[in-house]
Each structure stands twice: as C-alpha cells, then as structure tokens.
Design a protein around this motif. Structure first.
Motif, PDB file in Angstrom:
ATOM      1  N   GLU A   1       0.811  -1.213   0.000  1.00 55.95           N
ATOM      2  CA  GLU A   1       0.000   0.000   0.000  1.00 55.95           C
ATOM      3  C   GLU A   1       0.847   1.266   0.000  1.00 55.95           C
ATOM      4  O   GLU A   1       0.519   2.263  -0.649  1.00 55.95           O
ATOM      5  CB  GLU A   1      -0.955  -0.006   1.208  1.00 55.95           C
ATOM      6  N   ASP A   2       1.972   1.228   0.720  1.00 55.46           N
ATOM      7  CA  ASP A   2       2.847   2.410   0.765  1.00 55.46           C
ATOM      8  C   ASP A   2       3.408   2.722  -0.621  1.00 55.46           C
ATOM      9  O   ASP A   2       3.478   3.880  -1.042  1.00 55.46           O
ATOM     10  CB  ASP A   2       3.997   2.191   1.759  1.00 55.46           C
ATOM     11  N   LYS A   3       3.843   1.660  -1.342  1.00 51.19           N
ATOM     12  CA  LYS A   3       4.360   1.868  -2.701  1.00 51.19           C
ATOM     13  C   LYS A   3       3.264   2.403  -3.616  1.00 51.19           C
ATOM     14  O   LYS A   3       3.490   3.293  -4.439  1.00 51.19           O
ATOM     15  CB  LYS A   3       4.911   0.555  -3.259  1.00 51.19           C
ATOM     16  N   ALA A   4       2.064   1.838  -3.479  1.00 56.34           N
ATOM     17  CA  ALA A   4       0.950   2.252  -4.331  1.00 56.34           C
ATOM     18  C   ALA A   4       0.579   3.717  -4.079  1.00 56.34           C
ATOM     19  O   ALA A   4       0.293   4.471  -5.016  1.00 56.34           O
ATOM     20  CB  ALA A   4      -0.257   1.349  -4.084  1.00 56.34           C
ATOM     21  N   LYS A   5       0.614   4.146  -2.810  1.00 59.45           N
ATOM     22  CA  LYS A   5       0.258   5.538  -2.474  1.00 59.45           C
ATOM     23  C   LYS A   5       1.235   6.525  -3.102  1.00 59.45           C
ATOM     24  O   LYS A   5       0.856   7.624  -3.502  1.00 59.45           O
ATOM     25  CB  LYS A   5       0.236   5.722  -0.953  1.00 59.45           C
ATOM     26  N   LYS A   6       2.506   6.117  -3.181  1.00 61.75           N
ATOM     27  CA  LYS A   6       3.529   7.004  -3.750  1.00 61.75           C
ATOM     28  C   LYS A   6       3.300   7.264  -5.242  1.00 61.75           C
ATOM     29  O   LYS A   6       3.892   8.169  -5.819  1.00 61.75           O
ATOM     30  CB  LYS A   6       4.917   6.405  -3.547  1.00 61.75           C
ATOM     31  N   LEU A   7       2.442   6.467  -5.866  1.00 58.83           N
ATOM     32  CA  LEU A   7       2.165   6.643  -7.292  1.00 58.83           C
ATOM     33  C   LEU A   7       1.092   7.708  -7.539  1.00 58.83           C
ATOM     34  O   LEU A   7       0.732   7.980  -8.691  1.00 58.83           O
ATOM     35  CB  LEU A   7       1.753   5.304  -7.914  1.00 58.83           C
ATOM     36  N   ASN A   8       0.586   8.290  -6.437  1.00 60.52           N
ATOM     37  CA  ASN A   8      -0.294   9.469  -6.513  1.00 60.52           C
ATOM     38  C   ASN A   8      -1.487   9.304  -7.454  1.00 60.52           C
ATOM     39  O   ASN A   8      -1.803  10.196  -8.245  1.00 60.52           O
ATOM     40  CB  ASN A   8       0.519  10.707  -6.937  1.00 60.52           C
ATOM     41  N   ASP A   9      -2.101   8.142  -7.392  1.00 63.25           N
ATOM     42  CA  ASP A   9      -3.319   7.894  -8.168  1.00 63.25           C
ATOM     43  C   ASP A   9      -3.099   7.984  -9.680  1.00 63.25           C
ATOM     44  O   ASP A   9      -4.029   8.194 -10.441  1.00 63.25           O
ATOM     45  CB  ASP A   9      -4.431   8.869  -7.741  1.00 63.25           C
ATOM     46  N   ASP A  10      -1.847   7.834 -10.114  1.00 62.09           N
ATOM     47  CA  ASP A  10      -1.530   7.767 -11.547  1.00 62.09           C
ATOM     48  C   ASP A  10      -1.929   6.374 -12.017  1.00 62.09           C
ATOM     49  O   ASP A  10      -1.275   5.376 -11.700  1.00 62.09           O
ATOM     50  CB  ASP A  10      -0.028   8.011 -11.740  1.00 62.09           C
ATOM     51  N   GLN A  11      -3.033   6.313 -12.785  1.00 58.20           N
ATOM     52  CA  GLN A  11      -3.614   5.011 -13.138  1.00 58.20           C
ATOM     53  C   GLN A  11      -2.682   4.156 -14.010  1.00 58.20           C
ATOM     54  O   GLN A  11      -2.649   2.933 -13.892  1.00 58.20           O
ATOM     55  CB  GLN A  11      -4.960   5.212 -13.845  1.00 58.20           C
ATOM     56  N   VAL A  12      -1.924   4.805 -14.880  1.00 57.20           N
ATOM     57  CA  VAL A  12      -0.986   4.042 -15.717  1.00 57.20           C
ATOM     58  C   VAL A  12       0.134   3.472 -14.855  1.00 57.20           C
ATOM     59  O   VAL A  12       0.523   2.308 -14.999  1.00 57.20           O
ATOM     60  CB  VAL A  12      -0.422   4.920 -16.855  1.00 57.20           C
ATOM     61  N   ALA A  13       0.629   4.285 -13.906  1.00 55.48           N
ATOM     62  CA  ALA A  13       1.683   3.806 -12.997  1.00 55.48           C
ATOM     63  C   ALA A  13       1.167   2.671 -12.125  1.00 55.48           C
ATOM     64  O   ALA A  13       1.886   1.688 -11.874  1.00 55.48           O
ATOM     65  CB  ALA A  13       2.187   4.948 -12.125  1.00 55.48           C
ATOM     66  N   LEU A  14      -0.087   2.764 -11.692  1.00 58.33           N
ATOM     67  CA  LEU A  14      -0.675   1.701 -10.865  1.00 58.33           C
ATOM     68  C   LEU A  14      -0.887   0.423 -11.688  1.00 58.33           C
ATOM     69  O   LEU A  14      -0.719  -0.690 -11.181  1.00 58.33           O
ATOM     70  CB  LEU A  14      -1.996   2.179 -10.261  1.00 58.33           C
ATOM     71  N   PHE A  15      -1.248   0.579 -12.954  1.00 61.27           N
ATOM     72  CA  PHE A  15      -1.403  -0.588 -13.830  1.00 61.27           C
ATOM     73  C   PHE A  15      -0.048  -1.273 -14.053  1.00 61.27           C
ATOM     74  O   PHE A  15       0.052  -2.503 -14.042  1.00 61.27           O
ATOM     75  CB  PHE A  15      -2.085  -0.138 -15.133  1.00 61.27           C
ATOM     76  N   LEU A  16       1.011  -0.473 -14.208  1.00 62.04           N
ATOM     77  CA  LEU A  16       2.353  -1.050 -14.365  1.00 62.04           C
ATOM     78  C   LEU A  16       2.799  -1.740 -13.079  1.00 62.04           C
ATOM     79  O   LEU A  16       3.395  -2.827 -13.115  1.00 62.04           O
ATOM     80  CB  LEU A  16       3.355   0.041 -14.753  1.00 62.04           C
ATOM     81  N   TYR A  17       2.491  -1.131 -11.934  1.00 59.27           N
ATOM     82  CA  TYR A  17       2.838  -1.740 -10.643  1.00 59.27           C
ATOM     83  C   TYR A  17       2.117  -3.073 -10.485  1.00 59.27           C
ATOM     84  O   TYR A  17       2.718  -4.085 -10.107  1.00 59.27           O
ATOM     85  CB  TYR A  17       2.469  -0.781  -9.507  1.00 59.27           C
ATOM     86  N   ARG A  18       0.830  -3.089 -10.791  1.00 61.35           N
ATOM     87  CA  ARG A  18       0.049  -4.342 -10.706  1.00 61.35           C
ATOM     88  C   ARG A  18       0.635  -5.414 -11.627  1.00 61.35           C
ATOM     89  O   ARG A  18       0.799  -6.573 -11.241  1.00 61.35           O
ATOM     90  CB  ARG A  18      -1.402  -4.061 -11.101  1.00 61.35           C
TER      91      ARG A  18
END
Length: 701
Positions: A17-34
């Motif tokens: 969750e901490d890593k995901a929060k650092k992506l600041n709701d950037d949906q493309v960045a979250l899709f890459l993280y996933r």
C-alpha cells in the motif's frame, strides 16, 4: 472483496500500500505496478505470458477534447518487467470502431495492421494481437493471465461445466479460439450475455479478470486463481495419486547432477544439428513427480495446451529411453541410443509440419526438441540463449502443473494439432521473429575462463560476454568470483571455484559449465602468476608452482575440455594467455619464461592434434600489462623494476616507451586479442597473437 493477504495460500499477495500511495493515483503507474507484481509469481503467469491494461481519460492533442485511452502491454513484452516504454496507448473508441470494418476470421491479420491507426501515444510499443480483447471490454483495469490452475480448468475435459461448478454464475466461459479480433468480440458477447460476471475463462488458454481500480483488479485476479487452485488440490486429495503414481524412483541428488552433466554435451550436440543451442537442466520436485510417473508415456505425447506454452517448448517433448543405471561414460553406446531417438523426433516434427502446412506457411523451423526428459534424472531444455532455454523450462513446468490439475479435475485435453500449427506458424508470429535483432558474434557460445576473478581474466570475460557469450568464471578466490559475477545480468554467467593445479577441481568447473549452459565452446587459460628471480634465488618451490599453474594447469584444462567438446561434436576454441617472455630471453626470468614457452609449444602441439575435431588452439602473448593486472601486484613488479634498474612507479612509462607504438597495454587489449581469435580469425590455429605494442625481439620468426 476480501483484501487480507493471509487468506491466500496458492498465490503471493504482493501489493504494498505504501508503494501504491507514492504513485499518486496515476492510473498508468498503478497498472504497471500491478503488472510487475503479478509477473513476479510464476504460478500466475510466466515470462512473456499474458497481458494487462488500463483505461484513462486524456486530452486529445488534436481537438483538446477528453477521450478514453487504453494503455496495454505491447507485442513481445513481459508483465513482470513491464515499463512505460513497453506499452501501447490507443484511442478506445477508434479500436471499437474497427468492428465496422472487420470481415471475419479470414481478416484477422489485416486487423493487426489497423491497430496502428488507433494509436494515441506516438511512443507506443507495437500493439499485440491481444489488444482487442482488452479494448472491446468496458472495464478500467483488465488482467489476461495464464495461471497454472486456470489453464488446468481451461484444458480439462468438460471445461465449461467445471467452470460453472467452481464459480457458479459469476464467471463466463468461451471456447478455444486463436487470439485476435473475433476473440475480442466473443468476450464482449459473453459479458453481454452474462452481466455482472467477474471474469471469463478462455477454453484451453487462460483467464480474463477486471476491476474498477488497479487494486480491485489485482484482488479479483488473485481470488479467482486461489479458488481454482483450492478446487484442484481438493480433487487431488480425493484421487490420492498424481499422474497415476510413481513408476520410477529418482536417483539421489548428486547422482542426478552427475548423470545430467555427463549427458548434457551429447544432448547439446544433437540438439544443435541445425543451430547451436544453450542448455538448461531442472530436477525440481514438480519435474520429477511428472517424469517418474506411470502417466508420462500417455501425457507427454499429447503436447501442451496453452499457446504461450508450446510456442516456447514445441508441441511435445522428447522422452529418453535411457535407464538410470545407464553407463554414460560409454559415449558410443549412449549415442547409439540417442541418435535414432532424435532422428525419430525430427521426422515426426516434419510430418506434423507437412500434414498441417498451408500454401503460405513459413518454412519449417528447426525440428529438434526443446524439452528432453530423462526419467529418474530430470528435464533438459535447449534454445538459442540461456534466458530462452530457462524460460522454456519454466513454461514446461507450467504445462506439467496444468496436466496435473486437469487430470485431477476430469482429464487433460491438448489443442488439436492443426490449431497448434496455426499458432506456431502464424504469419504474424513469423513477422515478429523477423523483427528480432541480429544475433551477436558469440551468441550461442559458452566460454570458460580461468583466473577470471580480476585483471586480464575478468577483462576477457567482460569482452566475451559483451559479444554475446555465456561465461563460466573460474578462480581460486571465491570472494573475487562473487564480485565479478555481480557485474553481469541474469542468464549471462556462472562461476566455479577452481584450482587449476587439480584435475578434480577442473572437472568440477566443467561440470558446472555443462549443468548451467550445456557444455563449453571456448576455453581461455588466463590463470597465472609471475615470479622474477635470478637463477640462484629461484627455488624448487618457485619452479614447481609456475609449472603447475601455467603448464600442468593448461594440460589438464585442455585434456578435460576436449572431452566435453568431442561429446558435443561442434568444434571449439582453446586460447592460452602466454607471454612475450616465452619468446624473448631476458634476465632474472628462468622459471617464468620457461613455463610460458612450454604453454606456447603445448598449444602448437594441441593445434596439430585437435584440428580434425575442428578445435582451434591459439596463443595471445601480452607484455607490459601493468594497469589493472593482478600479476603486477607485489613482488613481480619489484623484480622487473630491479632487473631494469628503475623504480616500480616508473614501470608503466618504461614499458610504454620500449614498444614500437609507445602505447600502454591494458587488460582490455588482451581481451580484444582473444575475441579476434575466437570470433573473427575462424580459420586460424596454432597461431600467436602478440598484444604488446610491437616488440621487435618478440616478432614470431
């Protein structure tokens, strides 16, 4: 949805969750993280397998209006290592508008070209064949994965019925169809007919799942896979035996590795009848359970189910009939069994090609097996480089897991041969192969370098690796080997602690080369030391040490290396790093100079003896390599400085001034000499290449 990772037993919950929060709701960045964390679990999807996407609202650069853009893994990528540069960004509406021009299954290849007309992001990777599967579904985040458990459900007899039994009305199901635009339409229809479903099982293929956010999509994927995995494990418990139970008992671990190392060069040679291959060996519990089972003979010929599996493993493996008690040291007897087995496999592959080919099919590819099974010992794979062969092995392990699950559920079913052929020889797949970069000069080659923990040996290893070779680093100092190996990417190198004065130690180094890469093509004897003393100060211990490391070491290295090379029957290269001092008579140098002269003449003798085997033997003579060379640390430098009547710190300038070109010689220069002999001067043997800036008294007369 559940969100507690402790509830997962069959998949890894890796969302931070901490890593995901650092992506600041950037949906493309979250899709890459996933994507990356999904790709980190091989039970979820293998290297290069599956694809992921998300949809966002962006400003159209031409109209400044809000438009929906789909970001999806591009062609040939891998979700575990996916970055922004590996995705394609397309206008979703334009992609959906392609429905108006689609003419049916015969039109699939043309549609792939039209994806380029839908590009929004001009830095996009080429869109993959799976692009419409994501684009025709309405969800913000979508995963298309190849989990073992789901492919087991997809490849099981009565797959649709089984899907219903596991998930009720919450999952859709579509029958097998080759990926393409029409499969996207089938997914769209399945969702329309079954509103509210959480995912779709693709018959014989894999899984589609989705969510409104990246996290919801991730959790949905994990939960669906977990449910299928639990269902399968319960079925296995009910049956009590996997693959019909054990038929053959495995050899003990060390005995398996010994057999594998002995057999590897023979298998590599036979697998390389058209193109030289790099090997990989696996004897994991999953592999042994399958290859030692009663059902091996029934299941192995059926071939794999998921297209991603057989594209990398070929349609089926070669199962060897060698027993675990086979004497593998009798090379002729073993080859008498292996050669007909390979010939039969190649002929069966040719029959498969000729039966299924169409008028416009690409030419038949290499008919040799990729996966080779030795019951009681393990599984070998062979492909163009270490990454490809390791991944092929991993994919076949996925296929084993699929067969295990499908057999427990009902019965395993593979793709019909024609369907498999249409995937393997798809013109789009051929086009992808044609776009691959040209292979490097030393790709498909394995090089073993002694003294590679630093100095000249490490420079040689660096050069050969940079030119595409797999490298086996050897040295007596393990700490320096670990530091050296850490400088290479995965799948490039391995190392073995090796004392070249011990034949047993050298044998272990070759065993490592065989187990990790399949054999050896290039041997470089760079290990050395230097002792500079007048004759009255040269002790018997000094003399023996120089003879043992430089001369005996070279002899044992060559003798045992030739044994491996002859098994492969692919020729090879042996390079001796000698010295100008083997040619030039200088003061205070009787022990070292004599040993170097022996290395040189031994190389000439070997060149004459090994030429019929196409094993070339050559010599590189360095001189004055001070900067970066281990040999100049300590007493040798002091001895040479004393011999020339100068201070130690004056040595680099002294050596540069005395050669004709007035050049300082570096370890990298010696490495270039080695490279020229193994990659460019391919009709040279018994030769000496002086890398010394030009020393007239060392000119070979």
């Amino acid at each position: 949805m559940k969100n507690h990772h402790k509830e997962f037993k069959y998949v890894d919950y890796l969302w931070d969750e901490d890593k995901a929060k650092k992506l600041n709701d950037d949906q493309v960045a979250l899709f890459l993280y996933r994507s990356n964390i999904l790709g980190a679990d091989l039970r979820i999807t293998n290297y290069g397998g599956g694809n992921t996407s998300c949809k966002t609202i962006e400003k159209d650069p031409l109209t400044n209006e809000d438009v929906e853009v789909m970001w999806v893994k591009g062609s040939g990528g891998d979700i575990g290592t996916l970055t922004r540069s590996g995705i394609a960004g397309l206008y979703t509406d334009r992609l959906r508008d392609l429905k108006k021009v689609y003419k049916g299954l015969h039109d699939e290849d043309r549609m792939v070209g039209l994806f380029n007309h839908c590009i929004y992001d001009l830095d996009s990777k080429a869109p993959s064949i799976d692009t419409p599967l994501h684009g025709l579904l309405p969800f913000a985040h979508i995963d298309h994965l190849h989990p073992d458990a789901l492919i087991a459900v997809a490849a099981a007899k009565d797959s649709e019925k089984v899907t219903k039994e596991i998930w009720g009305d919450t999952m859709g199901w579509v029958p097998w169809q080759r990926p393409g635009f029409d499969l996207g339409l089938q997914l769209e229809k399945c969702l329309a007919d079954n509103p509210g479903i959480r995912g779709i099982v693709l018959g014989s293929h894999g899984l589609f799942t989705w969510g409104d956010t990246s996290y919801e999509c991730y959790m949905n994927s994990l939960e669906v896979i977990e449910t299928a995995s639990e269902y399968i494990e319960n079925k296995i418990k009910e049956k009590g035996a996997v693959f019909g139970g054990q038929k053959i008992k495995s050899l003990a671990k060390e005995a398996r590795l010994e057999k594998a190392a002995q057999l590897m060069p023979l298998l590599r040679g036979l697998s390389s009848s058209e193109n030289r291959m790099i090997g990989h060996f696996s004897d994991s519990d999953v592999v042994l359970e399958f290859i030692n089972s009663h059902d091996l003979d029934r299941l192995a010929p059926l071939g794999t189910s998921c297209p991603d599996h057989f594209l990398r493993t070929k349609i089926q493996p070669l199962v060897l009939t060698l027993g675990t008690d086979e004497n593998l040291e009798d090379t002729k007897a073993v080859l008498a069994k292996l050669e007909p087995a390979f010939e039969t496999y190649r002929q069966e592959y040719a029959d498969y090609y000729n039966t299924c080919k169409k008028d416009n099919s690409p030419a038949m590819r290499d008919p040799n097996p990729v996966i080779i099974i030795y019951p009681g010992v393990g599984m070998f794979s062979f492909a163009k480089n270490k990454q490809t062969t390791r991944v092929a092995s991993e994919f076949y392990i996925n296929a084993i897991n699929v067969m295990r699950g499908a057999e427990a559920i009902t019965a395993y079913t593979s793709l019909p041969r024609q369907e498999a052929f249409d995937i393997e020889y798809w013109l789009l797949e051929e086009a992808k192969l044609s776009r691959m970069p040209k292979e490097q000069p030393l790709s498909r080659k394995v090089a073993l370098i002694t003294g590679a923990g630093g100095g000249i040996g490490k420079a040689i290893a660096d050069k050969l690796a940079a030119e595409g070779a797999n490298i086996v680093l050897t040295d007596i100092d393990e700490a320096s080997l670990k530091v050296a190996q850490a400088t290479y990417k995965r799948d490039v190198s391995t190392y073995a602690v090796c004392n070249v004065t011990s034949a047993d130690s050298i044998k272990e180094a070759y065993k490592k080369a065989c187990l990790d890469f399949g054999g050896v093509d290039i041997i470089v004897h760079s290990a050395g030391l230097a002792i500079s003393k007048p004759i009255e100060d040269t002790t018997e211990k000094d003399w023996d040490l120089l003879q043992n490391v430089l001369v005996k070491g070279q002899f044992e290295l060559a003798k045992l290396g030739v044994e491996v090379m002859r098994k492969q029957n692919l020729g090879g290269n042996f390079i001796s790093i000698a010295s100008k001092n083997g040619l030039v008579s200088g003061p205070n140098n009787v022990g070292y100079g004599t040993a170097k002269a022996a290395q040189q003449h031994m190389s000439r003798l070997l060149a004459a003896e090994l030429a019929p085997d196409k094993i070339r033997v050559n010599i590189v003579n360095p001189d004055g390599v001070i900067v970066g060379s281990k040999i100049w640390e300590g007493a040798w430098a002091e001895g040479r400085a004393k011999a020339y009547g100068i201070a130690v710190e004056e040595l680099p300038a002294h050596y540069a001034k005395r050669n004709l070109l007035n050049e300082i010689i570096y370890p990298e220069d010696i490495a270039n000499g080695v490279f020229s002999l193994v990659a460019i001067l391919d009709k040279t043997t018994g030769n000496i290449v002086n890398v010394d800036g030009g020393m007239a008294n060392a000119f070979v007369r």
